[in-house]
Design a protein around this motif. Structure first.
Motif, short mmCIF file in Angstrom:
data_model
loop_
_atom_site.label_atom_id
_atom_site.label_comp_id
_atom_site.label_asym_id
_atom_site.label_seq_id
_atom_site.Cartn_x
_atom_site.Cartn_y
_atom_site.Cartn_z
N TYR A 445 0.87 -1.17 0.10
CA TYR A 445 -0.17 -0.01 0.13
C TYR A 445 0.93 1.29 -0.08
CZ TYR A 445 -4.12 -2.82 1.30
OH TYR A 445 -5.08 -3.74 1.00
N ASP A 446 0.25 2.38 -0.26
CA ASP A 446 0.96 3.67 -0.02
C ASP A 446 1.62 3.75 1.41
OD1 ASP A 446 1.78 6.31 0.40
OD2 ASP A 446 0.03 6.90 -1.10
N LYS A 624 -9.06 10.12 2.59
CA LYS A 624 -9.58 9.48 3.63
C LYS A 624 -9.94 7.89 2.89
CE LYS A 624 -11.70 13.48 5.72
NZ LYS A 624 -12.96 13.88 6.03
N ALA A 625 -10.08 8.00 1.75
CA ALA A 625 -10.64 6.53 1.10
C ALA A 625 -9.60 5.47 1.24
CB ALA A 625 -10.98 6.69 -0.23
N ARG A 629 -8.95 2.24 3.88
CA ARG A 629 -8.49 0.82 3.11
C ARG A 629 -7.59 0.33 3.92
NH1 ARG A 629 -6.35 -1.12 -2.24
NH2 ARG A 629 -5.18 0.70 -2.38
N VAL A 630 -6.52 1.10 4.13
CA VAL A 630 -5.20 0.69 5.04
C VAL A 630 -5.76 0.15 6.43
CG1 VAL A 630 -3.11 1.18 6.09
CG2 VAL A 630 -3.47 1.96 3.60
N GLU A 631 -6.66 1.01 7.08
CA GLU A 631 -7.04 0.71 8.33
C GLU A 631 -7.98 -0.48 8.29
OE1 GLU A 631 -9.57 3.99 9.58
OE2 GLU A 631 -7.88 5.03 10.54
N LEU A 671 -16.54 0.99 9.09
CA LEU A 671 -17.54 0.69 8.14
C LEU A 671 -18.46 1.93 7.83
CD1 LEU A 671 -18.04 -2.93 8.73
CD2 LEU A 671 -16.92 -1.90 6.50
N ASP A 672 -18.89 2.84 8.98
CA ASP A 672 -19.94 3.88 8.91
C ASP A 672 -19.49 4.95 8.02
OD1 ASP A 672 -21.05 2.47 10.67
OD2 ASP A 672 -20.59 3.39 12.28
#
Length: 672
Positions: A445-446, A624-625, A629-631, A671-672
């Motif tokens: 990932y980044d 944020k996206a 995704r990493v989280e 997920l929210d």
């Protein structure tokens, strides 16, 4: 009928609200009382409790769920003790208590006395499970009574059937009874295992067809205990109770290969089962309460029943049940390991005593005893049926009261044991996070977001090791420290409102900050959270009533409440965190005494840590996206680490379960 169902569901809701304000009363007792009150106020509110339907509709899914979530490793480690409790203790209780009942009331035939003793012999797992959430019992005791409760319903019901048959026909064969019991028990285990395997492969088959759907899979999960119970009882004539317990265990052990990579399915499954079990648990006890007034009324007006003598008999029978249980458990602990120190013998004596007090009788006992027919096979009335029902109801209520009011007095946890458990949980969480960091660094990932997520994990590890973490409220383990923490949170809200009145902060900042603090209060004390909301509602209503001029201000407050926290400037919140933390530290230092010194120091350390965090610079221009995704990937890795550590024996089932629950809460936020 719809009105009846609505009343029952509302009763479940209000019973749990009442328990928040009267914590000393367990939820089962409140629900039984509510059921009794409904039956007294509305005598036409009649729901016939058919024993077979009751076991299918309520007990089967509850035992399936409990089997699914049980600690298999602990049950296996204590398998000998559990079998001795679930089988041998039941048979000994049937014989000894049966003779006692016949001696106390000679008008009850020996066979009928054995039937009553058999109905009273199994503990009610649903009641024990509900009580254990509020009572701090040693793990050894919890695992024993949980394992016993999962299995002893079958032995109790089978014993009851044979004793009842003897009472109805006048004939009994010990050989036939024993052989039939073995066939019914082993058959239930085998049928439950095979049927669950078939359903698992059916679910895999559906997925392979490309029909993977959350609704279908959840529907199949809910239907599973009903399908297995009915097929076991009606077609194979074996124990449906044992079948659903085994099916639940098999399902959880096979859950790893069934688990979808879509976390929403896992979250939906947990939430659906949680609500479903919550509803069934409540209905079980309210249904018990609905039956009580009529049973007591009939027994009271029965001319052949001496009410006072019957009450004394209830006391004697309950005492006998507890003494037999205490002696049996103590003998199991004593002879299970002969090389015990004096200290260990004291612990075993206490554990046996707590196990005895935990022997709650409940819905299964009532459903079983209500299956006694009105007439014998020769057409005569079943002798002393009303007295038998009265004795059973009396024992149910008395054992529930003992577990609610007396058990907590002796079940206080040893502070040393509590700290040891906390230490194990913390070290396990640190180990999981460290392994997650190592795995995360290998992901493609980044690098900027990988480094940021790793930094967040390291920050959480440092907080946990330094004792300044509020993660799952682990650092607030003492009742006095919890009270102090709640007091500090309330002071934060007061100071925030004061700053708002002085126009040093804006309304949006004040509201957003107050919501954050209220969430912290909710973590520490649900009761305080409810009281705080009630007081706030009263405050707003009083302002409207006594100060009409400030309606505009109220409208502004309501408008501010609709504004999302995301629209708030981060700097304003960070600044407010620092101001309030400094205010609370100053307040704590002024109010420190010799008695509260340790709690105050821990709390000061917590607020000092908040100041350090609030002063840290934040990363600008976050995608944020990509960050989410990493989280999300980190949480997947964390879940895999927990499972791997459990499988290698590095962490226990209970620890793994606690870590997974914490992970689910965090995942739902992302997920929210």
């Amino acid at each position: 009928m719809f009105n009846y169902i609505l009343v029952l569901l509302l009763s479940i809701l209000f019973s749990n609200i009442i328990s928040r304000f009267i914590p000393k009363l367990s939820v089962p007792i409140i629900q039984i009382l509510m059921g009794a009150i409904i039956a007294i106020l509305h005598p036409q509110f009649i729901i016939e409790l058919d024993p077979h339907i009751f076991l299918v509709v309520f007990i089967a899914p509850l035992l399936f769920y409990d089997g699914k979530n049980s600690d298999k490793r602990s049950l296996w480690n204590q398998r000998k003790d559990i079998i001795l409790m679930a089988l041998a203790l039941v048979f000994i209780t049937v014989i000894l208590v049966g003779f006692l009942i016949n001696k106390l009331s000679p008008s009850i035939s020996l066979a009928a006395a054995f039937a009553l003793a058999a109905a009273l012999s199994p503990t009610d797992y649903v009641a024990v499970s509900a009580l254990s959430k509020k009572i701090s019992l040693p793990k050894k005791v919890i695992h024993l009574i949980e394992g016993e409760g999962l299995l002893n319903d079958a032995s109790g019901i089978v014993s009851f059937k044979f004793a009842l048959a003897a009472a109805l026909t006048g004939t009994f064969s010990i050989f036939d009874a024993t052989a039939n019991f073995v066939l019914v028990a082993i058959g239930g285990i085998i049928v439950g295992f095979i049927l669950e395997q078939i359903l698992i492969y059916f679910e895999i088959f559906i997925r392979n067809l490309g029909m993977e759907d959350i609704t279908i899979e959840l529907f199949l999960q809910i239907l599973t205990p009903y399908i297995i119970y009915v097929i076991s009882e009606e077609i194979f004539k074996v124990s449906g109770i044992l079948a659903v317990v085994v099916a639940g265990m098999v399902y959880s052990l096979s859950n790893k290969r069934l688990k979808s990579k879509n976390p929403k399915l896992n979250e939906a499954s947990e939430n659906i089962w949680s609500v479903f079990v919550y509803m069934l648990n409540g209905l079980v006890f309210i249904m018990v309460g609905l039956q009580l007034p009529e049973i007591i009324k009939v027994a009271y007006y029965e001319s052949t029943i001496n009410t006072m003598k019957a009450i004394v008999d209830v006391l004697i029978i309950t005492l006998a049940l507890h003494i037999i249980r205490f002696l049996w458990v103590y003998l199991i602990f004593k002879f299970g390991n002969k090389n015990l120190t004096k200290e260990q013998k004291k612990v075993n004596l206490r554990s046996a005593f707590l196990s005895a007090l935990s022997g709650v009788r409940g819905a299964v006992t009532l459903a079983t005893i209500l299956s006694i027919p009105l007439f014998l096979e020769n057409g005569d009335k079943f002798p002393e049926r009303n007295l038998i029902l009265f004795l059973a109801v009396g024992v149910i209520l008395l054992t529930l009261c003992i577990a609610t009011f007396i058990l907590p007095m002796f079940a206080k946890k040893d502070p040393k044991e509590e700290l040891d458990n906390l230490r194990i949980l913390k070290s396990s969480q640190v180990k999981v996070w460290e392994n997650t960091i190592n795995k995360l660094k290998l992901e493609n990932y980044d690098k900027k977001y990988i480094d940021l997520t790793v930094a967040e994990y390291n920050h959480k590890i440092n907080e946990l090791l330094n004792g300044t973490s509020d993660y799952n409220n682990w650092n607030v383990v003492n009742k006095e420290e919890k009270k102090l923490r709640v007091l500090c949170y309330k002071k934060e809200i007061e100071n925030t409102r004061k700053l708002l009145e002085e126009e040093k902060i804006d309304e949006q900042a004040a509201y957003s900050y107050e919501m954050l603090v209220r969430n912290k209060i909710k973590l520490v004390s649900s009761r305080e959270n409810i009281l705080l909301r009630v007081k706030e509602a009263i405050r707003i209503v009083s302002i409207i009533i006594f100060n009409i001029r400030r309606i505009n201000l109220i409208l502004k407050e309501l408008k501010a409440q609709k504004n999302s926290v995301k629209r708030l400037k981060i700097d304003a919140l960070r600044s407010l965190h620092i101001i309030n933390a400094e205010y609370i530290i100053d307040y704590l230092k002024k109010n420190m005494t010799i008695e509260n010194e340790q709690y105050v120091k821990n709390t000061i350390l917590y607020y000092q840590r908040l100041i350090l965090v609030a002063n840290k610079p934040i990363l600008k221009k976050i995608n944020k996206a990509e960050k989410k995704r990493v989280e999300f990937k980190a949480l997947q890795l964390e879940r895999e680490v927990i499972q791997a550590l459990f499988e290698t024996g590095d962490i226990t089932w209970n620890v793994a379960s606690t870590l997974r629950k914490n992970l689910n809460y965090i995942e739902s936020d992302i997920l929210d």
